[in-house]
Write an enzyme that holds these catalytic residues in place. Sequence first.
Site, short mmCIF file in Angstrom:
data_model
loop_
_atom_site.label_atom_id
_atom_site.label_comp_id
_atom_site.label_asym_id
_atom_site.label_seq_id
_atom_site.Cartn_x
_atom_site.Cartn_y
_atom_site.Cartn_z
N HIS A 269 36.74 50.81 44.77
CA HIS A 269 35.31 50.47 44.70
C HIS A 269 34.68 51.33 43.60
O HIS A 269 35.15 51.31 42.46
CB HIS A 269 34.72 50.69 46.10
CG HIS A 269 33.34 50.15 46.31
ND1 HIS A 269 32.73 49.24 45.48
CD2 HIS A 269 32.42 50.41 47.28
CE1 HIS A 269 31.52 48.97 45.92
NE2 HIS A 269 31.30 49.67 47.02
N ARG A 325 27.42 42.33 34.73
CA ARG A 325 27.05 43.75 34.59
C ARG A 325 27.90 44.38 33.48
O ARG A 325 27.45 45.29 32.78
CB ARG A 325 27.24 44.49 35.92
CG ARG A 325 26.43 43.89 37.06
CD ARG A 325 26.80 44.50 38.39
NE ARG A 325 28.20 44.26 38.73
CZ ARG A 325 28.82 44.81 39.77
NH1 ARG A 325 28.16 45.63 40.58
NH2 ARG A 325 30.09 44.55 40.03
N1 HAX Z 1 45.38 45.35 38.25
C1 HAX Z 1 46.56 45.07 38.84
N2 HAX Z 1 46.69 44.31 39.93
C2 HAX Z 1 45.57 43.75 40.42
C3 HAX Z 1 44.31 43.97 39.85
C4 HAX Z 1 44.24 44.83 38.72
N3 HAX Z 1 43.08 45.14 38.15
N4 HAX Z 1 43.38 43.31 40.57
C5 HAX Z 1 44.05 42.69 41.56
N5 HAX Z 1 45.37 42.97 41.49
C6 HAX Z 1 46.42 42.59 42.42
C7 HAX Z 1 46.09 43.21 43.77
O1 HAX Z 1 46.47 44.59 43.81
C8 HAX Z 1 46.85 42.33 44.71
O2 HAX Z 1 48.21 42.73 44.68
P1 HAX Z 1 49.09 42.78 46.03
O3 HAX Z 1 49.13 41.35 46.50
O4 HAX Z 1 50.38 43.32 45.56
O5 HAX Z 1 48.36 43.67 46.98
C9 HAX Z 1 46.74 40.98 44.05
O6 HAX Z 1 46.42 41.22 42.67
C10 HAX Z 1 45.65 40.11 44.66
O7 HAX Z 1 44.42 40.82 44.64
P2 HAX Z 1 43.03 40.05 44.52
O8 HAX Z 1 42.92 39.14 45.70
O9 HAX Z 1 42.88 39.46 43.17
O10 HAX Z 1 42.00 41.25 44.59
P3 HAX Z 1 41.40 41.93 45.90
O11 HAX Z 1 40.25 41.14 46.37
O12 HAX Z 1 42.47 42.23 46.88
O13 HAX Z 1 40.92 43.33 45.31
C11 HAX Z 1 39.95 44.73 43.64
C12 HAX Z 1 39.84 43.40 44.42
C13 HAX Z 1 38.68 44.97 42.86
C14 HAX Z 1 40.12 45.87 44.64
C15 HAX Z 1 41.18 44.65 42.70
O14 HAX Z 1 40.96 43.64 41.73
C16 HAX Z 1 41.49 45.97 42.02
O15 HAX Z 1 42.21 46.80 42.59
N6 HAX Z 1 40.92 46.21 40.78
C17 HAX Z 1 41.09 47.46 40.11
C18 HAX Z 1 40.13 48.50 40.70
C19 HAX Z 1 38.68 48.19 40.33
O16 HAX Z 1 38.37 47.90 39.19
N7 HAX Z 1 37.80 48.30 41.33
C20 HAX Z 1 36.34 48.10 41.11
C21 HAX Z 1 35.86 46.71 41.57
C22 HAX Z 1 34.38 46.54 41.36
C23 HAX Z 1 33.64 47.41 42.29
O17 HAX Z 1 33.63 47.28 43.49
N8 HAX Z 1 33.02 48.42 41.75
O18 HAX Z 1 32.46 49.33 42.53
#
Ligand code: HAX
Length: 434
Positions: A269, A325
Site C-alpha cells: 500500500h 494520480r
Molecule cells: N510486479 C510484479 N507482480 C505483480 C505486480 C507488480 N507490480 N502487480 C501484481 N503482480 C502479481 C501479484 O503479485 C500476483 O501474483 P501471485 O498470483 O503470484 O500472488 C498477481 O500479479 C496478481 O495480482 P493482481 O490481482 O494483479 O494484484 P492484487 O490486486 O493482488 O495486488 C497490488 C495489487 C497493488 C498489491 C500489486 O499490484 C502490487 O504488489 N504492486 C506493487 C506494489 C505497489 O505498487 N503498491 C501500491 C499500490 C497503490 C497503493 O495502494 N498505494 O498506496
Amino acid sequence: MSTLKTKLAQKIAEHRPRTTRLLKEFGDVKVGEVTIEQAIGGVRDVKCLVTDISYLDPQEGIRFRGFTIPEVMAALPKPDGKDFPYVEGFWAFLLTGEIPTLEETLEIVEEFKSRSTVPAYVYDVLKALPKDSHPMVMFNTAILAMQKESKFAKFYEDGFNKMTAWETMYEDSTDMLARLPEIAAFIYRYKYKAGDIIANPNEDIGTNFAKMMGIPAPYDDVARMYFILHSDHESGNASAHTTHLVASTLADAYYSVSAGMDALAGPLHGLANQEVLRWLQAVMDKLDGVEPTEEIMKQFVLDTLDSGQVIPGFGHAVLRKTDPRYQSQREFCEKHLPNDKMFKYVDMLYRVVPDILLAKGKAKNPWPNVDAQSGVIQWFYGITEYDFYTVMFGVGRSIGVLANITWDRALGYALERPKSLTTKMLEDIAAKAK
Ligand code: HAX
C-alpha cells in the site's frame, strides 16, 4: 458555528432520508454475490461499502465527489500565483460536495490556524522513541498520543446521541488535520535534520508544510498537490477501510486514523512509494552513473521479478489503466523537472514495465500507480530520505478518511462485522456447486 460546519449540517440533514429509505424500503435488495475466489482472495470487488466522498472507476480512475483530478484542481480556489488549490478548500469540498468560494476557503484557513497548536506532550512522546524508529511509527504514535484530546470520546462518555455524534467527530477531524502537517514536518526535521525544528509560520497548509520542512517555493505547491492527490481512493483500500472499520466501533478519530495509518505503512500500500525510490537507487548504484538503455532497464525489471519481488509502483487492486494520480504528477515533472535523471528513469520504467508484466501474464493491471511517480518529485526537492514519503502520504490520506468517518457518524453507519466461513464450509459449498 463556522460556515463549513453549518453547510455540512445542512448536507447531512438532506442526505439522511436517502440512507433511511434505502435501509427501510430496499434493505433486502441484492447488490452482488461473493465467490470463493473473492472470499480467499482479499475480498476484491465485493461491493459492500458505501461512501459518497470519492469513487474509483477501474478504467477512468478516481473522481472526488464526481470531479476528475483536473476538474478539482481547476475549480477550487488557489493562493495567488499558485498552480494548486488550498488544501483547506479541498477539505470543505470533500465534506460537502460543493466548491467553496475563496472567501469561504480563507475562513477555513483561519480556522485551521486557530486549531494548529500541537500539544507539547506529543513532541515529548516522539523524542522518547528510538531515533531510528520508522517515521510511520512516529507519525502513528503521535496521532494515538493525542487521543486524550478527543471531543468525541468525551461526548460518548457524557451520553452518546446518534443524531449529533458527527459534530464532535467533525471537531476532532478538523483539530487533527490542522496539526498533522506540523507533526509530519517535526518528525522530518527531528529525525533527519539534527532536530533543527522550524516554527509553524501559521499560513495555509501548503505554505506551512513547505516552510516547516525548510524547502522553498514551489514546494508549497508540491505539498498542496501531493496532499490532495493522496487524499481519497474510495473506501475499500486498506488505509480507508481500516479507518472506517475502527471508527465503526465508535472509537474516536484518533484511534481510527492511527489504525488506518498502520495499514498505509504496508509495502503493498502506501509504503510502495519509498520502495520505488529504494528500487531505483539500487538500479542507479549498479549502473554507477551510466545512463541505462531500455534493454538494461528491462533486465533490471526481469531480475527483480525472477527474484520473486514485485515491481513497486505498478499494478493495482482496482484500477485497470494508468493511475490519473500518476499522470498528474508526471505532468508536474514535465513542467518542473523535465531533465531530472530520476524522472527519466521513471519515465523509462513506464515504457518497459507494462509490456513485461503483460508478457508474464500475472498482474491484472500492468500500469503504474500513484507511487511510481511521487517519490521522484520529493527527491527532486531535496527529500532524499525516502522512508519519510509514507508520512506525507499519511497527511494526505487523513483528509479523505476523516471526511469519511465524519459522514459515517452522520449517517449512523453500523459496527462492521462481516461473516467468516471455515475451509470445510467452502469445500462443501464447492461440492454442491459441482
Ligand atoms: N510486479 C510484479 N507482480 C505483480 C505486480 C507488480 N507490480 N502487480 C501484481 N503482480 C502479481 C501479484 O503479485 C500476483 O501474483 P501471485 O498470483 O503470484 O500472488 C498477481 O500479479 C496478481 O495480482 P493482481 O490481482 O494483479 O494484484 P492484487 O490486486 O493482488 O495486488 C497490488 C495489487 C497493488 C498489491 C500489486 O499490484 C502490487 O504488489 N504492486 C506493487 C506494489 C505497489 O505498487 N503498491 C501500491 C499500490 C497503490 C497503493 O495502494 N498505494 O498506496
